[in-house]
Write a protein that holds these residues in place. Structure first.
Motif, PDB file in Angstrom:
ATOM      1  N   GLY A  56     -15.156 -16.103  -3.585  1.00 54.89           N
ATOM      2  CA  GLY A  56     -14.738 -15.857  -4.953  1.00 54.89           C
ATOM      3  C   GLY A  56     -15.813 -16.152  -5.973  1.00 54.89           C
ATOM      4  N   TYR A  57     -15.338 -16.425  -7.180  1.00 56.22           N
ATOM      5  CA  TYR A  57     -16.185 -16.602  -8.355  1.00 56.22           C
ATOM      6  C   TYR A  57     -15.697 -17.829  -9.106  1.00 56.22           C
ATOM      7  CZ  TYR A  57     -18.072 -15.586 -13.010  1.00 56.22           C
ATOM      8  OH  TYR A  57     -18.711 -15.669 -14.218  1.00 56.22           O
ATOM      9  N   GLY A  58     -16.617 -18.625  -9.611  1.00 59.35           N
ATOM     10  CA  GLY A  58     -16.264 -19.794 -10.405  1.00 59.35           C
ATOM     11  C   GLY A  58     -17.027 -19.814 -11.717  1.00 59.35           C
ATOM     12  N   GLU A  59     -16.356 -20.319 -12.761  1.00 61.15           N
ATOM     13  CA  GLU A  59     -16.983 -20.408 -14.075  1.00 61.15           C
ATOM     14  C   GLU A  59     -16.666 -21.764 -14.692  1.00 61.15           C
ATOM     15  OE1 GLU A  59     -17.297 -17.738 -18.108  1.00 61.15           O
ATOM     16  OE2 GLU A  59     -15.353 -17.832 -17.110  1.00 61.15           O
ATOM     17  N   GLY A  66     -21.524 -22.538 -17.003  1.00 65.06           N
ATOM     18  CA  GLY A  66     -22.237 -21.824 -15.955  1.00 65.06           C
ATOM     19  C   GLY A  66     -21.270 -21.026 -15.117  1.00 65.06           C
ATOM     20  N   ASP A  67     -21.812 -20.198 -14.245  1.00 59.87           N
ATOM     21  CA  ASP A  67     -20.958 -19.415 -13.362  1.00 59.87           C
ATOM     22  C   ASP A  67     -21.729 -19.048 -12.099  1.00 59.87           C
ATOM     23  OD1 ASP A  67     -22.701 -17.534 -14.322  1.00 59.87           O
ATOM     24  OD2 ASP A  67     -21.183 -16.153 -15.042  1.00 59.87           O
ATOM     25  N   GLY A  68     -20.972 -18.600 -11.071  1.00 59.87           N
ATOM     26  CA  GLY A  68     -21.593 -18.198  -9.817  1.00 59.87           C
ATOM     27  C   GLY A  68     -20.572 -17.978  -8.722  1.00 59.87           C
ATOM     28  N   MET A  69     -21.068 -17.579  -7.569  1.00 58.84           N
ATOM     29  CA  MET A  69     -20.221 -17.306  -6.405  1.00 58.84           C
ATOM     30  C   MET A  69     -19.852 -18.598  -5.688  1.00 58.84           C
ATOM     31  SD  MET A  69     -19.828 -14.038  -6.393  1.00 58.84           S
ATOM     32  CE  MET A  69     -19.152 -13.764  -4.770  1.00 58.84           C
ATOM     33  N   ILE A  70     -18.642 -18.609  -5.125  1.00 56.96           N
ATOM     34  CA  ILE A  70     -18.185 -19.722  -4.300  1.00 56.96           C
ATOM     35  C   ILE A  70     -17.570 -19.150  -3.023  1.00 56.96           C
ATOM     36  CG2 ILE A  70     -17.787 -21.310  -6.229  1.00 56.96           C
ATOM     37  CD1 ILE A  70     -14.786 -20.679  -5.972  1.00 56.96           C
ATOM     38  N   GLY A  71     -17.507 -19.964  -2.002  1.00 56.91           N
ATOM     39  CA  GLY A  71     -16.883 -19.536  -0.761  1.00 56.91           C
ATOM     40  C   GLY A  71     -16.668 -20.733   0.136  1.00 56.91           C
ATOM     41  N   GLU A 162      -6.018 -15.841  -5.310  1.00 58.33           N
ATOM     42  CA  GLU A 162      -5.583 -16.957  -6.152  1.00 58.33           C
ATOM     43  C   GLU A 162      -6.511 -17.131  -7.350  1.00 58.33           C
ATOM     44  OE1 GLU A 162      -4.267 -20.678  -4.151  1.00 58.33           O
ATOM     45  OE2 GLU A 162      -5.804 -21.614  -5.386  1.00 58.33           O
ATOM     46  N   VAL A 163      -5.923 -17.493  -8.483  1.00 56.47           N
ATOM     47  CA  VAL A 163      -6.663 -17.851  -9.691  1.00 56.47           C
ATOM     48  C   VAL A 163      -6.215 -19.256 -10.076  1.00 56.47           C
ATOM     49  CG1 VAL A 163      -7.069 -17.319 -12.117  1.00 56.47           C
ATOM     50  CG2 VAL A 163      -6.826 -15.460 -10.468  1.00 56.47           C
ATOM     51  N   ALA A 164      -7.191 -20.152 -10.327  1.00 57.51           N
ATOM     52  CA  ALA A 164      -6.857 -21.541 -10.659  1.00 57.51           C
ATOM     53  C   ALA A 164      -7.761 -22.053 -11.779  1.00 57.51           C
ATOM     54  CB  ALA A 164      -7.000 -22.433  -9.430  1.00 57.51           C
ATOM     55  N   THR A 180     -12.802 -22.443 -13.893  1.00 57.11           N
ATOM     56  CA  THR A 180     -11.845 -21.409 -13.505  1.00 57.11           C
ATOM     57  C   THR A 180     -12.381 -20.737 -12.254  1.00 57.11           C
ATOM     58  OG1 THR A 180     -11.245 -21.036 -15.811  1.00 57.11           O
ATOM     59  CG2 THR A 180     -10.662 -19.305 -14.235  1.00 57.11           C
ATOM     60  N   THR A 181     -11.521 -20.620 -11.242  1.00 62.13           N
ATOM     61  CA  THR A 181     -11.929 -19.972  -9.993  1.00 62.13           C
ATOM     62  C   THR A 181     -10.988 -18.823  -9.674  1.00 62.13           C
ATOM     63  OG1 THR A 181     -10.625 -21.534  -8.662  1.00 62.13           O
ATOM     64  CG2 THR A 181     -12.946 -22.078  -9.042  1.00 62.13           C
ATOM     65  N   ALA A 182     -11.535 -17.789  -9.073  1.00 54.06           N
ATOM     66  CA  ALA A 182     -10.758 -16.654  -8.566  1.00 54.06           C
ATOM     67  C   ALA A 182     -11.258 -16.382  -7.156  1.00 54.06           C
ATOM     68  CB  ALA A 182     -10.939 -15.427  -9.448  1.00 54.06           C
ATOM     69  N   THR A 183     -10.353 -16.449  -6.170  1.00 49.31           N
ATOM     70  CA  THR A 183     -10.757 -16.278  -4.778  1.00 49.31           C
ATOM     71  C   THR A 183      -9.849 -15.287  -4.056  1.00 49.31           C
ATOM     72  OG1 THR A 183      -9.392 -18.153  -4.072  1.00 49.31           O
ATOM     73  CG2 THR A 183     -11.703 -18.613  -4.578  1.00 49.31           C
ATOM     74  N   VAL A 184     -10.402 -14.671  -3.026  1.00 49.46           N
ATOM     75  CA  VAL A 184      -9.633 -13.880  -2.070  1.00 49.46           C
ATOM     76  C   VAL A 184      -9.929 -14.470  -0.704  1.00 49.46           C
ATOM     77  CG1 VAL A 184      -9.572 -11.762  -3.418  1.00 49.46           C
ATOM     78  CG2 VAL A 184     -11.454 -12.147  -1.843  1.00 49.46           C
ATOM     79  N   GLY A 185      -8.935 -14.414   0.181  1.00 53.99           N
ATOM     80  CA  GLY A 185      -9.134 -15.042   1.489  1.00 53.99           C
ATOM     81  C   GLY A 185      -8.391 -14.335   2.595  1.00 53.99           C
ATOM     82  N   LEU A 186      -8.756 -14.708   3.815  1.00 48.30           N
ATOM     83  CA  LEU A 186      -8.127 -14.217   5.023  1.00 48.30           C
ATOM     84  C   LEU A 186      -7.719 -15.426   5.840  1.00 48.30           C
ATOM     85  CD1 LEU A 186      -7.424 -11.789   6.888  1.00 48.30           C
ATOM     86  CD2 LEU A 186      -9.704 -12.107   7.913  1.00 48.30           C
TER      87      LEU A 186
END
Length: 190
Positions: A56-59, A66-71, A162-164, A180-186
């Motif tokens: 996902g993405y975090g800000e 700041g912002d960037g990719m998360i996983g 999910e958005v948190a 703020t994070t937005a993720t997709v998962g399996l």
């Protein structure tokens, strides 16, 4: 016997021989039923454990931006109570959220969630403790709240989104930091 009589006699013989073949034929064609395929739907029983991966993405906002990719990885356990589902879980996200003060390296969460079971899809809300860590500007405990949806692909696999929003009230030299994070998962469910 003339040629016309020979032909008429031949045609009569052919019809006499062929008549028994057509005598038992049905007057209408036989229609055989075709089996109807039955769609296999995933089970809607959410009870059980799961492990998964997410991206996902975090800000970061407020006193540190700041912002960037998360996983990362996630694990938990859910209980299906009929129309409602409750569960506990944890996830660890690594990332490279760049700020002027340095990079946020990880975001870890301990969470509870509750949701409504729409069959193979669950809409849920989640909350819990959040821990952010940076090798550049320290670490802090906080809390978060979010919403999400999870959809079963079959009895073993599900997709989640999910958005948190996370809040850290005392992040070393920074009074308040929001993430703020937005993720997709399996997820693999067992």
């Amino acid at each position: 016997m003339n040629s016309f009589a020979k032909r008429a006699l031949g045609a009569t013989l052919v019809l006499a021989i062929a008549a028994p073949v057509y005598a038992g034929s049905p007057s209408e064609p036989v229609i055989e039923p075709v089996p109807t395929p039955i769609a296999v739907t995933p089970s809607s029983d959410w009870t059980g454990g799961y492990v998964g991966v997410q991206l996902g993405y975090g800000e970061l906002t407020e006193d540190l931006e700041g912002d960037g990719m998360i996983g990362g990885i996630a694990a938990g356990y859910d209980w299906d109570l009929g129309d409602w589902v409750v569960g506990i879980g944890a996830d660890v996200n690594l990332g490279d959220i760049s700020t002027d003060a340095g990079d946020l390296d990880s975001l870890t969460r301990l969470k509870v969630r509750g949701g409504y079971d729409f069959g193979g899809t669950m809409l849920y809300a989640t909350t819990g403790a959040s821990y952010a860590d940076s090798g550049d500007f320290g670490n802090s405990w906080g809390y978060f709240g979010g919403i999400g949806v999870e959809h079963m692909l079959d009895d073993a696999w599900s997709l989640t989104g999910e958005v948190a929003v996370h809040q850290f009230d005392d992040f070393n030299d920074y009074d308040q930091v929001n993430a703020t994070t937005a993720t997709v998962g399996l997820n693999y469910r067992f």
